[in-house]
Write an enzyme that holds these catalytic residues in place. Structure first.
Site, PDB file in Angstrom:
ATOM      1  N   CYS A   2      13.371  -5.036  -8.468  1.00 26.21           N
ATOM      2  CA  CYS A   2      13.235  -5.976  -9.565  1.00 26.21           C
ATOM      3  C   CYS A   2      13.915  -7.279  -9.167  1.00 26.21           C
ATOM      4  O   CYS A   2      14.530  -7.373  -8.116  1.00 26.21           O
ATOM      5  CB  CYS A   2      13.871  -5.414 -10.822  1.00 26.21           C
ATOM      6  SG  CYS A   2      13.387  -3.712 -11.191  1.00 26.21           S
ATOM      7  N   ARG A  27       8.551 -10.002  -5.010  1.00 34.79           N
ATOM      8  CA  ARG A  27       9.232  -8.720  -4.858  1.00 34.79           C
ATOM      9  C   ARG A  27       8.458  -7.578  -5.513  1.00 34.79           C
ATOM     10  O   ARG A  27       8.750  -6.418  -5.277  1.00 34.79           O
ATOM     11  CB  ARG A  27      10.640  -8.803  -5.462  1.00 34.79           C
ATOM     12  CG  ARG A  27      11.554  -9.774  -4.736  1.00 34.79           C
ATOM     13  CD  ARG A  27      12.845  -9.988  -5.505  1.00 34.79           C
ATOM     14  NE  ARG A  27      13.675  -8.816  -5.525  1.00 34.79           N
ATOM     15  CZ  ARG A  27      14.663  -8.579  -4.662  1.00 34.79           C
ATOM     16  NH1 ARG A  27      14.892  -9.413  -3.673  1.00 34.79           N
ATOM     17  NH2 ARG A  27      15.396  -7.502  -4.766  1.00 34.79           N
ATOM     18  N   TRP A  74      10.011  -3.827 -12.251  1.00 32.61           N
ATOM     19  CA  TRP A  74       9.075  -2.874 -11.639  1.00 32.61           C
ATOM     20  C   TRP A  74       9.416  -1.521 -12.245  1.00 32.61           C
ATOM     21  O   TRP A  74      10.524  -1.015 -12.084  1.00 32.61           O
ATOM     22  CB  TRP A  74       9.254  -2.872 -10.126  1.00 32.61           C
ATOM     23  CG  TRP A  74       8.242  -2.068  -9.366  1.00 32.61           C
ATOM     24  CD1 TRP A  74       7.009  -2.482  -8.945  1.00 32.61           C
ATOM     25  CD2 TRP A  74       8.397  -0.725  -8.882  1.00 32.61           C
ATOM     26  NE1 TRP A  74       6.383  -1.485  -8.243  1.00 32.61           N
ATOM     27  CE2 TRP A  74       7.206  -0.390  -8.190  1.00 32.61           C
ATOM     28  CE3 TRP A  74       9.408   0.226  -8.981  1.00 32.61           C
ATOM     29  CZ2 TRP A  74       7.013   0.850  -7.595  1.00 32.61           C
ATOM     30  CZ3 TRP A  74       9.211   1.470  -8.397  1.00 32.61           C
ATOM     31  CH2 TRP A  74       8.025   1.765  -7.710  1.00 32.61           C
ATOM     32  N   ASN A  98      18.982  -4.292 -12.173  1.00 31.06           N
ATOM     33  CA  ASN A  98      18.229  -3.715 -11.062  1.00 31.06           C
ATOM     34  C   ASN A  98      18.894  -2.407 -10.668  1.00 31.06           C
ATOM     35  O   ASN A  98      20.129  -2.313 -10.681  1.00 31.06           O
ATOM     36  CB  ASN A  98      18.228  -4.648  -9.846  1.00 31.06           C
ATOM     37  CG  ASN A  98      17.352  -5.854 -10.035  1.00 31.06           C
ATOM     38  OD1 ASN A  98      16.659  -5.978 -11.037  1.00 31.06           O
ATOM     39  ND2 ASN A  98      17.397  -6.759  -9.064  1.00 31.06           N
ATOM     40  N   GLY A  99      18.096  -1.413 -10.256  1.00 32.32           N
ATOM     41  CA  GLY A  99      18.663  -0.149  -9.804  1.00 32.32           C
ATOM     42  C   GLY A  99      18.308   0.996 -10.729  1.00 32.32           C
ATOM     43  O   GLY A  99      17.455   0.880 -11.613  1.00 32.32           O
ATOM     44  N   GLU A 482       0.493   1.612  11.586  1.00 30.15           N
ATOM     45  CA  GLU A 482       0.779   0.380  10.867  1.00 30.15           C
ATOM     46  C   GLU A 482      -0.505  -0.256  10.338  1.00 30.15           C
ATOM     47  O   GLU A 482      -0.547  -0.773   9.217  1.00 30.15           O
ATOM     48  CB  GLU A 482       1.536  -0.590  11.783  1.00 30.15           C
ATOM     49  CG  GLU A 482       1.777  -1.973  11.212  1.00 30.15           C
ATOM     50  CD  GLU A 482       2.650  -2.007   9.972  1.00 30.15           C
ATOM     51  OE1 GLU A 482       2.748  -3.086   9.365  1.00 30.15           O
ATOM     52  OE2 GLU A 482       3.224  -0.959   9.589  1.00 30.15           O
ATOM     53  N   LYS A 486      -1.288  -0.985   6.386  1.00 32.60           N
ATOM     54  CA  LYS A 486      -1.630  -2.309   5.855  1.00 32.60           C
ATOM     55  C   LYS A 486      -2.931  -2.251   5.052  1.00 32.60           C
ATOM     56  O   LYS A 486      -3.043  -2.864   3.987  1.00 32.60           O
ATOM     57  CB  LYS A 486      -1.762  -3.322   6.991  1.00 32.60           C
ATOM     58  CG  LYS A 486      -0.452  -3.757   7.589  1.00 32.60           C
ATOM     59  CD  LYS A 486       0.325  -4.615   6.604  1.00 32.60           C
ATOM     60  CE  LYS A 486       1.794  -4.673   6.977  1.00 32.60           C
ATOM     61  NZ  LYS A 486       2.550  -3.469   6.679  1.00 32.60           N
ATOM     62  N   GLU A 489      -2.214  -0.591   1.728  1.00 33.51           N
ATOM     63  CA  GLU A 489      -1.339  -1.360   0.849  1.00 33.51           C
ATOM     64  C   GLU A 489      -2.083  -2.431   0.065  1.00 33.51           C
ATOM     65  O   GLU A 489      -1.838  -2.618  -1.131  1.00 33.51           O
ATOM     66  CB  GLU A 489      -0.235  -2.044   1.669  1.00 33.51           C
ATOM     67  CG  GLU A 489       0.904  -1.152   2.092  1.00 33.51           C
ATOM     68  CD  GLU A 489       1.950  -1.927   2.859  1.00 33.51           C
ATOM     69  OE1 GLU A 489       3.127  -1.831   2.484  1.00 33.51           O
ATOM     70  OE2 GLU A 489       1.602  -2.637   3.822  1.00 33.51           O
ATOM     71  N   HIS A 505      -8.605  18.333  16.688  1.00 32.76           N
ATOM     72  CA  HIS A 505      -7.780  19.325  15.996  1.00 32.76           C
ATOM     73  C   HIS A 505      -7.833  19.173  14.482  1.00 32.76           C
ATOM     74  O   HIS A 505      -6.924  19.623  13.789  1.00 32.76           O
ATOM     75  CB  HIS A 505      -6.338  19.236  16.497  1.00 32.76           C
ATOM     76  CG  HIS A 505      -6.190  19.564  17.948  1.00 32.76           C
ATOM     77  ND1 HIS A 505      -6.469  20.807  18.472  1.00 32.76           N
ATOM     78  CD2 HIS A 505      -5.823  18.782  19.002  1.00 32.76           C
ATOM     79  CE1 HIS A 505      -6.266  20.795  19.776  1.00 32.76           C
ATOM     80  NE2 HIS A 505      -5.881  19.582  20.123  1.00 32.76           N
ATOM     81  N   LYS A 604       8.628  -5.543  -2.843  1.00 30.18           N
ATOM     82  CA  LYS A 604       9.060  -6.025  -1.529  1.00 30.18           C
ATOM     83  C   LYS A 604      10.356  -5.368  -1.074  1.00 30.18           C
ATOM     84  O   LYS A 604      10.468  -4.899   0.039  1.00 30.18           O
ATOM     85  CB  LYS A 604       9.234  -7.551  -1.582  1.00 30.18           C
ATOM     86  CG  LYS A 604       9.602  -8.182  -0.245  1.00 30.18           C
ATOM     87  CD  LYS A 604       8.480  -8.032   0.751  1.00 30.18           C
ATOM     88  CE  LYS A 604       8.802  -8.660   2.083  1.00 30.18           C
ATOM     89  NZ  LYS A 604       7.746  -8.374   3.072  1.00 30.18           N
TER      90      LYS A 604
END
Length: 609
Positions: A2, A27, A74, A98-99, A482, A486, A489, A505, A604
């Site tokens: 947040c 963020r 968030w 925040n937290g 990666e 991306k 996301e 496999h 973020k």
């Protein structure tokens, strides 16, 4: 995850709060709000959705004040609703948080018994009521905050105002970043320096357990023992221009294109010195790195994939064993510690909670050879580490990390080469070759960036798809991981990555003409193996999208699309081949019309579990 901003001044702070929240939008958030002390009244406005919606509401209601706090939330406890949005208010006490408070349920039961009523499902409202409870017992606002936080278990950054004390704001920090901005006749608080750059570049970083009182005239910090404490003032080197889009459509696109400069800045000390050495990692590095018998890398998300590339480099170049662990898993398992192992934590923000807790766990096991690779000076993880390598990527606003990832790879390559040098495994001619390869790296990355129009054309073929497969081998397998991350996301296409040799496999069962298969196929010792794996895909009707090098010996054919970077750049090839997969994800997301810089459900800086 947040964002917090607060201000006290002789001028109207509402524009400062609104602009600060806009600077914190990167963020990740789903609601926003501000609370101000207007005379002896606390006024609040909150909205789900974007800051602009809350800004319009504040304007319509005529908000103006000289003291206030703001927040982008968030969702963790409770859904995305206006009643769950911050700030939370209890009888004239307003706060943002925040937290996560782990013992909020016990505190809620206690406060219900004291007659408090709850309007939200959040853990934060508990804190507001708790502070009011201590105000009722005769404490002033600072003392009430200090008593309240001693009863909280978990992580928090808090900014609190009260109608009883319209001349000050109080704050507290444990496990989540919080800083104080210093002005002339005005002062500020924020979770990220970007929120207050409009007003000041002078900042104080609060430490674990700190509380502080902030007035127009000054700031007084108190340590975990509630005694006055001195905290060093810093001049932020983040520029406002780095927070502007300029000619780009999105911050992600801007940051992809900033990589040649970011890489050049990060490797500057290596180039200037003409080689590698422990001095790159801090004053104690010569002593610490000379004793290292192995390396343990702890990270999350994109940083974990950077560490996965580094494992190949460290073992091949330095001859030391290297393991890479997801921080959120490592911190909860019974680990066998080696005190001569170098524990490397990687975090763009330096505040990633799981990585910080994994570092604490490693230290509790007696592992005190610690190194942080981070992009944010003075953040928590570097401060908790003996050695530090700061990447110089600059501010990264897009939620999907790009330039932070490639600069982390440069830092990790420097670590591998330095360990090799200390172990007598880096002859002068090889060291010179590595430095020369680094010198040419920004140019190679720029060449890859020039492929953007071709990659954008590919993106149209991905737009209607719901699934994609990424393949790589050896040191390029983490780049496939990666690339898949991306794409997931920001385009919301389900994507998975596998070592190409693993196709037979299991994953081969997924391949058909509706599943695009992206292959990282540089001209290295494994190219012929990758070609065989590509034939397995074609035999099942799969369509291949291949990123290779100019000097690889194959071309396009039916169902095989090829884009070439410049000639193979050797050991640094993973960095160059990162650029095309970033651009592919960006242009697919662009074509699908998603919110590129603010992907849904993501943030973020991940400062909660």
């Amino acid at each position: 995850m947040c964002g917090i901003v607060g201000a006290i001044a002789d001028r109207d702070v509402v524009p400062v709060l609104i602009e600060g929240l806009k600077r914190l939008e990167y963020r990740g958030y789903d609601s926003a709000g501000i609370a101000v002390v207007d005379g002896t009244e606390v006024r609040r406005v909150r909205r789900t959705g974007r800051v602009s919606e809350m800004e319009a509401a504040a304007g319509n209601e005529g908000f103006s004040a000289t003291l206030g706090i703001g927040h982008t939330r968030w969702a963790t406890h409770g859904g995305v609703t206006e009643s769950n949005a911050h700030p939370h208010v209890s009888h004239g006490v307003a706060l943002v948080h925040n937290g996560i408070i782990e013992n909020h349920e016990q505190q809620r039961e206690r406060l219900l018994g004291l007659g408090y009523e709850f309007e939200s499902q959040t853990d934060t409202e508990v804190i507001a009521h708790l502070i009011h409870h201590y105000l009722q017992s005769g404490d002033d606002l600072l003392a009430a905050l200090q008593r309240a936080v001693k009863e909280l278990h978990g992580a928090y950054a808090l900014a609190v105002v009260s109608r009883r004390e319209p001349g000050r704001m109080v704050v507290a920090r444990m496990g989540c970043p919080l800083l104080v901005g210093l002005g002339e006749g005005e002062n500020f608080v924020a979770s990220d320096v970007s929120a207050i750059l409009q007003a000041t570049r002078r900042v104080i970083f609060l430490e674990e357990g700190d509380t502080a009182e902030i007035t127009r005239e000054g700031v007084q910090v108190y340590g975990a023992d509630d005694r006055p404490a001195l905290r060093e003032e810093h001049l932020s080197d983040v520029s406002l221009s780095s927070l502007e889009l300029g000619p780009y459509r999105h911050f992600m696109q801007k940051e992809i294109h900033e990589q040649p400069r970011a890489l050049g800045d990060t490797m500057e000390a290596i180039i200037d010195a003409g080689g590698f050495g422990p001095e790159l990692f801090g004053k104690e590095a010569a002593d610490v790195l000379g004793q290292v018998e192995g390396v343990l890398i702890l990270a999350c998300g994109t940083s974990f994939y950077a560490g996965s590339v580094a494992r190949y480099w460290i073992e091949a170049i330095s001859g030391l064993p290297c393991s890479v662990e997801i921080a959120s898993e490592y911190r909860y398992r019974t680990a066998v510690a080696n005190p001569k192992q170098l524990v490397v934590t990687i975090s763009q923000s330096g505040e990633t909670l799981d990585t910080m807790e994994a570092l604490k766990y490693a230290r509790s096991l007696g592992q005190h050879f610690t190194l942080s690779i981070c992009n944010v000076p003075e953040s928590a993880i570097p401060r908790a580490s003996r050695l530090v390598f700061y990447t110089r990527a600059g501010a990264e606003i897009g939620v999907a990390s790009t330039k932070a990832f490639t600069t982390q790879l440069v830092a990790l390559f420097a670590l591998a080469a330095t360990l090799a040098k200390l172990n007598g495994r880096l002859p002068e001619e090889k060291e010179a070759a590595y430095v020369e390869a680094l010198r040419h790296l920004p140019g190679s990355v720029q060449h890859a960036l020039n492929l953007e129009p071709q990659i954008a054309m590919w993106a149209e073929q991905f737009t209607p798809r719901q699934h994609a497969l990424f393949l790589g081998r050896g040191v390029h397998y983490p780049i496939a991981l990666e690339g898949a991350l991306k794409l997931k996301e920001i385009s919301y296409i389900h994507a998975e990555a596998y070592p190409a040799g693993e196709l037979k496999h299991g994953p081969l069962a997924l391949v058909d003409d509706r599943m695009p298969v992206v292959v990282i196929a540089p001209n290295d010792s494994l190219l012929e193996k990758v070609k065989s794996n590509m034939q397995e895909v074609r035999a099942r009707g799969g369509e291949l999208f291949v990123f290779t090098d100019a000097d690889s010996n194959f071309g396009e054919s039916e169902g095989v699309h090829v884009i070439r970077t410049e000639r193979h750049v050797g050991v640094l090839s993973p960095i160059v081949h990162t650029i095309p997969v970033q651009l592919l994800a960006y242009h697919v997301a662009l074509a699908r019309g998603t919110d590129v810089d603010k992907p849904r459900n993501l943030a973020k800086s991940v400062t909660v579990e």
